[in-house]
Design a protein around this motif. Structure first.
Motif, PDB file in Angstrom:
ATOM      1  N   PHE A  69      73.793  33.373  57.520  1.00 38.94           N
ATOM      2  CA  PHE A  69      74.380  32.321  56.708  1.00 38.94           C
ATOM      3  C   PHE A  69      73.322  31.405  56.162  1.00 38.94           C
ATOM      4  O   PHE A  69      73.600  30.443  55.469  1.00 38.94           O
ATOM      5  N   ASN A  70      72.148  31.781  56.420  1.00 40.90           N
ATOM      6  CA  ASN A  70      71.009  30.992  56.009  1.00 40.90           C
ATOM      7  C   ASN A  70      70.524  31.411  54.617  1.00 40.90           C
ATOM      8  O   ASN A  70      69.454  31.044  54.205  1.00 40.90           O
ATOM      9  N   ALA A  75      75.831  31.515  52.307  1.00 38.94           N
ATOM     10  CA  ALA A  75      76.173  30.102  52.435  1.00 38.94           C
ATOM     11  C   ALA A  75      77.148  29.687  51.341  1.00 38.94           C
ATOM     12  O   ALA A  75      78.057  28.890  51.572  1.00 38.94           O
ATOM     13  N   THR A  76      76.976  30.263  50.168  1.00 39.68           N
ATOM     14  CA  THR A  76      77.840  29.893  49.055  1.00 39.68           C
ATOM     15  C   THR A  76      79.246  30.470  49.222  1.00 39.68           C
ATOM     16  O   THR A  76      80.241  29.794  48.969  1.00 39.68           O
ATOM     17  N   SER A  79      80.894  28.428  51.873  1.00 38.52           N
ATOM     18  CA  SER A  79      81.265  27.125  51.348  1.00 38.52           C
ATOM     19  C   SER A  79      82.601  27.210  50.605  1.00 38.52           C
ATOM     20  O   SER A  79      83.467  26.348  50.760  1.00 38.52           O
ATOM     21  N   VAL A  92      86.764  26.749  59.960  1.00 39.80           N
ATOM     22  CA  VAL A  92      85.936  27.950  60.004  1.00 39.80           C
ATOM     23  C   VAL A  92      85.208  28.059  61.335  1.00 39.80           C
ATOM     24  O   VAL A  92      84.623  27.092  61.810  1.00 39.80           O
ATOM     25  N   LEU A  93      85.291  29.223  61.947  1.00 42.20           N
ATOM     26  CA  LEU A  93      84.460  29.505  63.108  1.00 42.20           C
ATOM     27  C   LEU A  93      83.329  30.400  62.638  1.00 42.20           C
ATOM     28  O   LEU A  93      83.556  31.526  62.202  1.00 42.20           O
TER      29      LEU A  93
ATOM     30  N   PHE B  69      76.893  22.319  53.034  1.00 40.38           N
ATOM     31  CA  PHE B  69      76.556  23.507  53.799  1.00 40.38           C
ATOM     32  C   PHE B  69      75.741  24.453  52.926  1.00 40.38           C
ATOM     33  O   PHE B  69      74.978  25.282  53.386  1.00 40.38           O
ATOM     34  N   ASN B  70      75.912  24.245  51.671  1.00 38.69           N
ATOM     35  CA  ASN B  70      75.484  25.191  50.667  1.00 38.69           C
ATOM     36  C   ASN B  70      74.057  24.940  50.195  1.00 38.69           C
ATOM     37  O   ASN B  70      73.648  25.418  49.167  1.00 38.69           O
ATOM     38  N   ALA B  75      71.717  24.488  55.583  1.00 35.51           N
ATOM     39  CA  ALA B  75      72.027  25.817  56.101  1.00 35.51           C
ATOM     40  C   ALA B  75      70.967  26.242  57.125  1.00 35.51           C
ATOM     41  O   ALA B  75      71.275  26.887  58.126  1.00 35.51           O
ATOM     42  N   THR B  76      69.735  25.845  56.880  1.00 31.01           N
ATOM     43  CA  THR B  76      68.665  26.232  57.795  1.00 31.01           C
ATOM     44  C   THR B  76      68.745  25.462  59.110  1.00 31.01           C
ATOM     45  O   THR B  76      68.558  26.032  60.184  1.00 31.01           O
ATOM     46  N   ILE B  78      71.463  24.281  60.393  1.00 28.70           N
ATOM     47  CA  ILE B  78      72.640  24.791  61.089  1.00 28.70           C
ATOM     48  C   ILE B  78      72.347  26.152  61.705  1.00 28.70           C
ATOM     49  O   ILE B  78      72.799  26.463  62.805  1.00 28.70           O
ATOM     50  N   SER B  79      71.571  26.948  60.997  1.00 27.61           N
ATOM     51  CA  SER B  79      71.194  28.243  61.545  1.00 27.61           C
ATOM     52  C   SER B  79      70.458  28.070  62.875  1.00 27.61           C
ATOM     53  O   SER B  79      70.704  28.793  63.839  1.00 27.61           O
ATOM     54  N   GLU B  82      72.995  26.936  65.502  1.00 32.06           N
ATOM     55  CA  GLU B  82      73.919  27.993  65.899  1.00 32.06           C
ATOM     56  C   GLU B  82      73.281  28.984  66.862  1.00 32.06           C
ATOM     57  O   GLU B  82      73.880  29.371  67.860  1.00 32.06           O
ATOM     58  N   LYS B  83      72.048  29.377  66.549  1.00 26.90           N
ATOM     59  CA  LYS B  83      71.393  30.344  67.427  1.00 26.90           C
ATOM     60  C   LYS B  83      71.188  29.786  68.823  1.00 26.90           C
ATOM     61  O   LYS B  83      71.339  30.498  69.819  1.00 26.90           O
ATOM     62  N   VAL B  92      79.830  26.893  66.872  1.00 23.69           N
ATOM     63  CA  VAL B  92      79.740  25.806  65.904  1.00 23.69           C
ATOM     64  C   VAL B  92      81.054  25.628  65.161  1.00 23.69           C
ATOM     65  O   VAL B  92      81.648  26.596  64.707  1.00 23.69           O
ATOM     66  N   LEU B  93      81.511  24.395  65.088  1.00 20.32           N
ATOM     67  CA  LEU B  93      82.641  24.080  64.220  1.00 20.32           C
ATOM     68  C   LEU B  93      82.081  23.382  62.997  1.00 20.32           C
ATOM     69  O   LEU B  93      81.517  22.296  63.099  1.00 20.32           O
ATOM     70  N   LEU B  94      82.248  24.017  61.876  1.00 22.85           N
ATOM     71  CA  LEU B  94      81.680  23.467  60.652  1.00 22.85           C
ATOM     72  C   LEU B  94      82.514  22.306  60.134  1.00 22.85           C
ATOM     73  O   LEU B  94      83.703  22.451  59.894  1.00 22.85           O
ATOM     74  N   GLU B 294      64.241  24.683  60.675  1.00 21.12           N
ATOM     75  CA  GLU B 294      65.038  25.370  61.686  1.00 21.12           C
ATOM     76  C   GLU B 294      64.760  24.827  63.083  1.00 21.12           C
ATOM     77  O   GLU B 294      65.657  24.736  63.920  1.00 21.12           O
TER      78      GLU B 294
END
Lengths: 373, 373
Positions: A69-70, A75-76, A79, A92-93, B69-70, B75-76, B78-79, B82-83, B92-94, B294
């Motif tokens: 998702f990176n 990601a788009t 989104s 979203v999970l 997020f986009n 996004a990075t 969050i990546s 998440e990991k 993760v709950l967005l 990251e």
DNA sequence: CTGTTAGCGCCTTCAA
DNA sequence: TTGAAGGCGCTAACAG
């Protein structure tokens, strides 16, 4: 934080009445309803999703399974999904399948979906048989994005058509010495798009009696940097194509950068064309095949919502969004004559034997345009 | 799908024993444990998160609150989050705050966190008072990324230091006519970074007796396209800076593209410097201030995990990651002499009155290098 | 070591 | 229109 019992007490009614009033179902007298609402907001009451979910069996969560998702594309899409689901109170999970390397991925596991999600949206990754079995066992609505998977509705573009458009344009411009960026290692079996696009590229070329030699085929990880590294080696060769078709814009960026680093003018010496219409493609002036990525996410979200409402979303449903060629400054016809006449690139052997002789005799110049950086 | 009762029945034990055996706590005889494990895997049993959460009060979900997020940065981050969380069985709950426009955002709502998340990680957005109150009321661990918020531990880079590094380098190269890309509309009060970076930029310039005139200050939405549009107007002016400092690499990309579109050579006529070390900065050859994005996500995830384990993660905790200047090809000293001598840009008035006369008398050339695209 | 039982917070019959 | 009560699946005492 307060529970439904607290609200019931504060409003002087039973928990059942609170439940009914808050959800607006069944009949509740306006007066008691107002009392309940007032008490609830007073206490900042929100129903516990866990308890609700336990009794109702629904979680209002949708698992979004993605290989990465990176990256811009994913990601788009996500989104778009998220915004659509959010409007209906779903969330979203994130299920990121990304493994330690590009070649590997994590399996879709039961405990990331079981009783945790009401449905799953799968982005661009064909599930393995065991995952397929899991998803069937879970018995939840599934929508795929980017690929068609039998048994599930899908939202996508036609990857083959998109690539045909790009390759067709390169040919139309007169290119016959065409390279390709975007094959993947044989170990990558979990992504369909690289194969579809590569195949369509080869087919269109073949229709014109052309082939792309292995040396002009860049295998990379679908990142700009990866494409740059491989293109760097390509342009270090004495012969190189007059045009490179990249399977994604990000790779096109890398190819363009590598060409310029070698003193080649884009599009003068080398044309480059991508696919996606990445958010940076316009300012980087890259010819591409546009797809509306966020719309695919939104549409997938809507399909999921409809399925959740009990509407029949047939597996036959296959929403294919239009793609569109966007011509920008990274492409031009091949030079038909060298300016100096000295540094003519040797024609690769496979080209001299094709029928496309009229244009194949016009290879690019290797060292002109050195000023362009 | 099966429940704990089914497993109990299949293994010939009570549900309590199943629960104990599966979680590996308490003492269970090896033999019964094996029987339970076998039955569980036979039935594809996974405990219902809703039920577990209802009784335990924990969800194993972490709300990640992000303004977008986009975009690459978020996004990075969050990546990375998440990991890190995934390794410990959390997810993760967005919570994407992105509203219809750049200027607006959705509020953090109670029903996206209450009983749904065990903690919250907030990316680059100072919560409003009501949100602050909510988070306090929810009484869950909170970690912020990108900004320091009193009362919560944080992971970030020093935005002011990063910008000082970029600006300092521009000055060091000899630039005195310096523009800026990255102010935001006054309505954007929910992002701290734009302000911190702009302020540091102004301060460093001021220390050298320089100011950046409004006409050279590009207000935009922090996208490459937005920066391009504004820079396009900047470079259409008769006077323009010899260097533009962009508050992010993506904006730097836009500024560079605009400069080239106007026939200006980068860095010959205009130097451009960014911040972030965006994934495309290397191939686009952009001088920047690198931050490990990251890693910030990973570190925030670790902090959250520690807090969840009951470890005291003090609000005084403030992890500031190092930043580093990365010099690439988009910057060079300003030209001290025009090549032709004909098209000297008129010096903007504010510069003629500063003390930086030694270099300020060497403005850029407006039309050289037209070949570079 | 193992089974029984009482909730966790909510929704949903079934009565009133 | 409202209330009482059972149960969703699981864990945590408390017995045995």
């Amino acid at each position: 934080m307060s529970t439904i019992g607290d609200v019931a007490k504060a409003a002087g009614v039973s928990v059942a009445t609170v439940s009914r009033a808050l959800r607006g179902v069944d009949r509740v007298s306006p007066r008691t309803r107002d009392r309940v609402l007032a008490a609830a907001s007073e206490l900042h009451y929100v129903a516990s999703p866990a308890a609700t979910s336990l009794v109702s069996g629904r979680t209002r969560g949708i698992g979004v399974i993605t290989p990465y998702f990176n990256r811009w594309f994913f990601a788009t899409v996500i989104s778009g999904i998220e915004k659509t689901l959010r409007d209906e109170g779903h969330h979203v999970l994130l299920c990121d399948l990304e493994g330690p390397t590009f070649d590997t991925r994590m399996p879709i596991t039961q405990n990331m979906l079981w009783k945790r999600a009401d449905g799953a949206i799968i982005l661009n990754v064909p599930p393995e048989p065991s995952e397929r079995a899991l998803l069937d066992r879970l018995d939840m609505p599934v929508v795929t994005v980017g690929n068609r998977q039998s048994g599930w509705p899908s939202v996508r573009v036609d990857d083959r058509a998109a690539m045909a458009l790009a390759t067709g344009y390169a040919l139309e411009l007169g290119h016959r010495a065409i390279g390709y960026a975007g094959t993947v290692p044989a170990s990558v079996t979990h992504l369909q798009t690289p194969f579809d696009r590569r195949e369509a590229f080869g087919e269109v070329l073949a229709q014109h009696g052309i082939t792309c030699p292995p040396a002009w085929t860049l295998e990379c990880d679908w990142t700009a940097q990866g494409a740059f590294d491989h293109a760097d080696r390509l342009f270090a060769r004495p012969d190189h194509p007059t045009c490179v078709v990249a399977a994604s814009d990000e790779m096109a960026f890398g190819v363009i950068a590598a060409a310029r680093r070698h003193g080649l003018d884009v599009p003068g010496d080398v044309s480059v064309i991508g696919i996606d219409d990445h958010v940076h493609a316009q300012i980087l002036d890259v010819t591409t095949v546009r797809q509306d990525v966020e719309a695919q996410g939104r549409y997938a979200g809507e399909l999921m919502l409809r399925a959740l409402k009990g509407e029949e979303v047939s597996a036959a449903h296959d929403h294919v969004l239009e793609v569109e060629l966007v011509v920008r400054g990274s492409t031009a016809p091949p030079r038909t004559r060298t300016s100096g006449g000295s540094s003519v690139t040797r024609l690769p052997e496979h080209l001299t034997t094709t029928s496309a002789s009229s244009v194949a005799t016009a290879p690019s110049v290797g060292s002109a345009g050195a000023l362009d950086r």
